[in-house]
Scaffold this active site. Sequence first.
Site, PDB file in Angstrom:
ATOM      1  N   GLY A   1       6.349  -6.420  -0.415  1.00  0.00           N
ATOM      2  CA  GLY A   1       5.543  -6.308   0.796  1.00  0.00           C
ATOM      3  C   GLY A   1       6.366  -6.694   2.007  1.00  0.00           C
ATOM      4  O   GLY A   1       7.599  -6.602   1.993  1.00  0.00           O
ATOM      5  N   SER A   2       5.686  -7.138   3.029  1.00  0.00           N
ATOM      6  CA  SER A   2       6.371  -7.430   4.289  1.00  0.00           C
ATOM      7  C   SER A   2       7.135  -8.754   4.206  1.00  0.00           C
ATOM      8  O   SER A   2       6.804  -9.639   3.404  1.00  0.00           O
ATOM      9  CB  SER A   2       5.336  -7.516   5.416  1.00  0.00           C
ATOM     10  OG  SER A   2       4.468  -8.598   5.166  1.00  0.00           O
ATOM     11  N   TRP A  26       0.805  -1.227   0.000  1.00  0.00           N
ATOM     12  CA  TRP A  26       0.000   0.000   0.000  1.00  0.00           C
ATOM     13  C   TRP A  26       0.830   1.264   0.000  1.00  0.00           C
ATOM     14  O   TRP A  26       0.304   2.346  -0.196  1.00  0.00           O
ATOM     15  CB  TRP A  26      -0.958   0.020   1.203  1.00  0.00           C
ATOM     16  CG  TRP A  26      -0.307  -0.290   2.523  1.00  0.00           C
ATOM     17  CD1 TRP A  26      -0.308  -1.504   3.166  1.00  0.00           C
ATOM     18  CD2 TRP A  26       0.456   0.589   3.354  1.00  0.00           C
ATOM     19  NE1 TRP A  26       0.402  -1.431   4.338  1.00  0.00           N
ATOM     20  CE2 TRP A  26       0.882  -0.155   4.480  1.00  0.00           C
ATOM     21  CE3 TRP A  26       0.832   1.931   3.280  1.00  0.00           C
ATOM     22  CZ2 TRP A  26       1.660   0.392   5.503  1.00  0.00           C
ATOM     23  CZ3 TRP A  26       1.616   2.476   4.294  1.00  0.00           C
ATOM     24  CH2 TRP A  26       2.011   1.710   5.383  1.00  0.00           C
ATOM     25  N   ASN A  27       2.136   1.157   0.252  1.00  0.00           N
ATOM     26  CA  ASN A  27       2.846   2.414   0.537  1.00  0.00           C
ATOM     27  C   ASN A  27       3.153   3.243  -0.715  1.00  0.00           C
ATOM     28  O   ASN A  27       3.096   4.471  -0.668  1.00  0.00           O
ATOM     29  CB  ASN A  27       4.093   2.148   1.376  1.00  0.00           C
ATOM     30  CG  ASN A  27       5.071   1.214   0.734  1.00  0.00           C
ATOM     31  OD1 ASN A  27       4.670   0.355  -0.043  1.00  0.00           O
ATOM     32  ND2 ASN A  27       6.329   1.353   1.027  1.00  0.00           N
ATOM     33  N   GLU A  36      11.515  -3.100  11.684  1.00  0.00           N
ATOM     34  CA  GLU A  36      11.084  -2.068  10.749  1.00  0.00           C
ATOM     35  C   GLU A  36       9.974  -1.228  11.399  1.00  0.00           C
ATOM     36  O   GLU A  36       8.943  -1.757  11.797  1.00  0.00           O
ATOM     37  CB  GLU A  36      10.557  -2.733   9.475  1.00  0.00           C
ATOM     38  CG  GLU A  36      10.192  -1.734   8.400  1.00  0.00           C
ATOM     39  CD  GLU A  36       9.667  -2.420   7.140  1.00  0.00           C
ATOM     40  OE1 GLU A  36       8.794  -3.300   7.250  1.00  0.00           O
ATOM     41  OE2 GLU A  36      10.143  -2.075   6.050  1.00  0.00           O
ATOM     42  N   GLU A  80      10.724  -8.469  -2.778  1.00  0.00           N
ATOM     43  CA  GLU A  80      11.366  -7.245  -2.272  1.00  0.00           C
ATOM     44  C   GLU A  80      10.616  -6.883  -1.000  1.00  0.00           C
ATOM     45  O   GLU A  80       9.433  -6.529  -1.059  1.00  0.00           O
ATOM     46  CB  GLU A  80      11.236  -6.113  -3.284  1.00  0.00           C
ATOM     47  CG  GLU A  80      12.105  -6.290  -4.508  1.00  0.00           C
ATOM     48  CD  GLU A  80      13.437  -5.576  -4.397  1.00  0.00           C
ATOM     49  OE1 GLU A  80      14.374  -5.998  -5.085  1.00  0.00           O
ATOM     50  OE2 GLU A  80      13.559  -4.628  -3.619  1.00  0.00           O
ATOM     51  N   LEU A  81      11.298  -6.980   0.147  1.00  0.00           N
ATOM     52  CA  LEU A  81      10.570  -6.970   1.414  1.00  0.00           C
ATOM     53  C   LEU A  81      10.985  -5.805   2.305  1.00  0.00           C
ATOM     54  O   LEU A  81      11.408  -4.775   1.808  1.00  0.00           O
ATOM     55  CB  LEU A  81      10.778  -8.331   2.094  1.00  0.00           C
ATOM     56  CG  LEU A  81      10.502  -9.538   1.175  1.00  0.00           C
ATOM     57  CD1 LEU A  81      10.879 -10.841   1.829  1.00  0.00           C
ATOM     58  CD2 LEU A  81       9.044  -9.555   0.724  1.00  0.00           C
ATOM     59  N   LYS A 116      -2.090  -7.419  -8.548  1.00  0.00           N
ATOM     60  CA  LYS A 116      -2.993  -7.207  -7.405  1.00  0.00           C
ATOM     61  C   LYS A 116      -2.352  -6.228  -6.423  1.00  0.00           C
ATOM     62  O   LYS A 116      -1.433  -6.556  -5.701  1.00  0.00           O
ATOM     63  CB  LYS A 116      -3.290  -8.513  -6.657  1.00  0.00           C
ATOM     64  CG  LYS A 116      -4.441  -8.303  -5.666  1.00  0.00           C
ATOM     65  CD  LYS A 116      -4.447  -9.243  -4.496  1.00  0.00           C
ATOM     66  CE  LYS A 116      -3.624  -8.828  -3.325  1.00  0.00           C
ATOM     67  NZ  LYS A 116      -4.072  -7.616  -2.603  1.00  0.00           N
ATOM     68  N   CYS A 163      10.134   1.261   2.218  1.00  0.00           N
ATOM     69  CA  CYS A 163      11.074   0.227   2.615  1.00  0.00           C
ATOM     70  C   CYS A 163      12.493   0.763   2.648  1.00  0.00           C
ATOM     71  O   CYS A 163      13.309   0.316   3.436  1.00  0.00           O
ATOM     72  CB  CYS A 163      10.965  -0.938   1.651  1.00  0.00           C
ATOM     73  SG  CYS A 163      11.010  -0.392  -0.059  1.00  0.00           S
TER      74      CYS A 163
HETATM   75  P1  NDP Z   1       1.944  -7.004   3.131  1.00  0.00           P
HETATM   76  O1  NDP Z   1       2.995  -8.048   3.091  1.00  0.00           O
HETATM   77  O2  NDP Z   1       0.989  -7.003   4.243  1.00  0.00           O
HETATM   78  O3  NDP Z   1       1.066  -7.022   1.792  1.00  0.00           O
HETATM   79  C1  NDP Z   1       1.645  -6.943   0.514  1.00  0.00           C
HETATM   80  C2  NDP Z   1       0.677  -7.484  -0.504  1.00  0.00           C
HETATM   81  O4  NDP Z   1       0.503  -8.879  -0.315  1.00  0.00           O
HETATM   82  C3  NDP Z   1      -0.717  -6.871  -0.415  1.00  0.00           C
HETATM   83  O5  NDP Z   1      -1.238  -6.730  -1.710  1.00  0.00           O
HETATM   84  C4  NDP Z   1      -1.463  -7.923   0.372  1.00  0.00           C
HETATM   85  O6  NDP Z   1      -2.869  -7.858   0.163  1.00  0.00           O
HETATM   86  C5  NDP Z   1      -0.895  -9.182  -0.231  1.00  0.00           C
HETATM   87  N1  NDP Z   1      -1.018 -10.398   0.568  1.00  0.00           N
HETATM   88  C6  NDP Z   1      -1.371 -10.532   1.870  1.00  0.00           C
HETATM   89  N2  NDP Z   1      -1.354 -11.841   2.228  1.00  0.00           N
HETATM   90  C7  NDP Z   1      -0.985 -12.542   1.126  1.00  0.00           C
HETATM   91  C8  NDP Z   1      -0.774 -13.934   0.859  1.00  0.00           C
HETATM   92  N3  NDP Z   1      -0.911 -14.869   1.804  1.00  0.00           N
HETATM   93  N4  NDP Z   1      -0.386 -14.284  -0.392  1.00  0.00           N
HETATM   94  C9  NDP Z   1      -0.216 -13.368  -1.353  1.00  0.00           C
HETATM   95  N5  NDP Z   1      -0.404 -12.030  -1.159  1.00  0.00           N
HETATM   96  C10 NDP Z   1      -0.777 -11.635   0.072  1.00  0.00           C
HETATM   97  O7  NDP Z   1       2.732  -5.614   3.039  1.00  0.00           O
HETATM   98  P2  NDP Z   1       2.158  -4.158   3.199  1.00  0.00           P
HETATM   99  O8  NDP Z   1       1.129  -3.904   2.159  1.00  0.00           O
HETATM  100  O9  NDP Z   1       1.833  -3.929   4.626  1.00  0.00           O
HETATM  101  O10 NDP Z   1       3.431  -3.270   2.783  1.00  0.00           O
HETATM  102  C11 NDP Z   1       4.380  -2.824   3.697  1.00  0.00           C
HETATM  103  C12 NDP Z   1       5.620  -3.690   3.620  1.00  0.00           C
HETATM  104  O11 NDP Z   1       6.117  -3.696   2.302  1.00  0.00           O
HETATM  105  C13 NDP Z   1       6.742  -3.155   4.476  1.00  0.00           C
HETATM  106  O12 NDP Z   1       7.365  -4.210   5.159  1.00  0.00           O
HETATM  107  C14 NDP Z   1       7.703  -2.567   3.470  1.00  0.00           C
HETATM  108  O13 NDP Z   1       9.034  -2.513   3.902  1.00  0.00           O
HETATM  109  C15 NDP Z   1       7.519  -3.486   2.306  1.00  0.00           C
HETATM  110  N6  NDP Z   1       7.952  -2.848   1.087  1.00  0.00           N
HETATM  111  C16 NDP Z   1       9.075  -3.293   0.442  1.00  0.00           C
HETATM  112  C17 NDP Z   1       9.550  -2.646  -0.685  1.00  0.00           C
HETATM  113  C18 NDP Z   1      10.783  -3.100  -1.417  1.00  0.00           C
HETATM  114  O14 NDP Z   1      10.983  -2.714  -2.585  1.00  0.00           O
HETATM  115  N7  NDP Z   1      11.647  -3.883  -0.784  1.00  0.00           N
HETATM  116  C19 NDP Z   1       8.864  -1.476  -1.225  1.00  0.00           C
HETATM  117  C20 NDP Z   1       7.709  -1.093  -0.471  1.00  0.00           C
HETATM  118  C21 NDP Z   1       7.266  -1.772   0.631  1.00  0.00           C
HETATM  119  P3  NDP Z   1      -3.755  -6.911   1.117  1.00  0.00           P
HETATM  120  O15 NDP Z   1      -2.956  -5.688   1.475  1.00  0.00           O
HETATM  121  O16 NDP Z   1      -4.893  -6.563   0.217  1.00  0.00           O
HETATM  122  O17 NDP Z   1      -4.095  -7.710   2.300  1.00  0.00           O
END
Ligand code: NDP
Length: 478
Positions: A211-212, A137-138, A365, A233-234, A161, A267
């Site tokens: 994501g996370s 979402w960020n 984080e 990329e987490l 997605k 991130c």
């Molecule tokens: P999340 O890991 O919570 O979610 C990321 C995505 O994964 C969302 O679209 C989420 O859907 C989806 N998701 C949730 N559960 C599953 C699953 N079991 N299988 C597949 N997809 C799933 O991350 P956030 O959205 O909270 O983002 C913040 C995190 O992202 C931070 O840790 C940040 O550091 C990291 N990040 C890393 C970056 C990088 O380039 N390294 C860049 C930007 C952020 P939904 O949200 O709809 O539940």
Amino acid sequence: MNEMTSSVIRARNPRTGQVDYTCPAFPASGLDALIAGLRAAQPGWVTAGIDGRATVLRAFCTALAARREDLLDALLADTGRLHESRIEADAAGVWVDCWVEVAPRSLDTLPRDTGLAGITGTAGFRPYPVVGVIGPWNFPLALGLMDAIPALVAGCAVILKPSEVTPRFVDVLQAALDEVPALAAIFRVVRGDGALGAAIVDQVDMVCFTGSTRTGRLVARRAAERFIPCFTELGGKDPALVLEGADIDRATSALATGATLGAGQQCYSIERIYVPRSLHDGFVAQLAAKVARLRPNWPDPAQGHIGPITFLPQAEILRRHLDDAIERGARIVTGGAIETHGGGLWCQPTVLTDVDHSMLIMREESFGPFLPVMAYDSLDEAVALANDSHYGLSAAVFGPEEAAQAVARRLDAGGVSINDAGLAPLFIGSPLVPEKTAFNHSGLGGSRTGADSIRRFVRKQAILSNPATGPSPWWFSL
Ligand code: NDP
């Protein structure tokens, strides 16, 4: 917080705290047909060649640029920010141009001599038919298109997605896609929750996940079970090291931005700072003076610097990290509060001292505008502290060029900015900078930067041809 039923996404506006947007969620039951459609359309996309694909992608960028104001409005409502949304909105066209330029060289299939008995080797690049891109979402637009665009240039079909937390921008993206049916046939954007993300991982041929670390691990595990490539990329806990001889004015200005851009919800945010003990007090005074000048972007989103907390549960994490630090002896020099404006929450940019690695704020984080500063006595100690993390996304070093370069090479981080902070995020997704990978638990898989990173999206073939008419020396004599 956003709520989701089986069929509807309700999105909270981070500037008002109100749920002011609803949209239908894509039903997981429709995924089979959607992905079958992508598979059916993808061979035609390959046949179009890079030039044909470029024409279509450029038409999409034109359609998106024509909707720039709508896109900015949607991103503002999704994230609460304007300055950063402008950066996101303008990225797509740049990425298409860059990837179209480098792809022919990176995916070059000229035959080469193998050095073995006249045999020639020709590289074959076969795009993964359907790539799943799952984003956070960020930076909801940029972190989807960053992988989707090179995948599309490479010849893949893509299902994207984004997070259910930030669904509004998809309306504008979809309107631009509707104007370019050739792209709409091989690029689908679906809104839904984590369960939909998991269902996508179950069906695609390759996945790019941002994501996370917690969710990234689930995605990587499932991808491993399915034997499909997975690029993650987490999270990060990026350190900045200030060296003796650093330009303190420059370092403090760069860090005041590098730790607070996107309200620290990125991130690649600098989340901890190490300074020689001899420089500590002067450094902290300058840093705090600059950070104290940063203002919330309220009430006018075009004014100020710091956006609201986009995702409400994040506020709880920020409070926990601050409380834990204070309980363990940290001192707040400036900031320290989460303010309410309208119905939204804004975290004050916060400089802390007297911190150490027993504190959550130095280890986990935070994803907020925190600048904890820790004094060090030797360079070895500073490098050890910087590397004392299960993350390894990026870092920054401030100091004389040669010394800073030497320190950069000792850091466990994929992107290192020297005498600046946050250069790596400016260039993620760019083919024009060197490759970089995430270290430790910040991710897995090939680089997102560098010309050859487009090869993540293709399966490689070695096609070996023997022009000889006589028997090969390794045959049985029969
Ligand atoms: P999340 O890991 O919570 O979610 C990321 C995505 O994964 C969302 O679209 C989420 O859907 C989806 N998701 C949730 N559960 C599953 C699953 N079991 N299988 C597949 N997809 C799933 O991350 P956030 O959205 O909270 O983002 C913040 C995190 O992202 C931070 O840790 C940040 O550091 C990291 N990040 C890393 C970056 C990088 O380039 N390294 C860049 C930007 C952020 P939904 O949200 O709809 O539940």
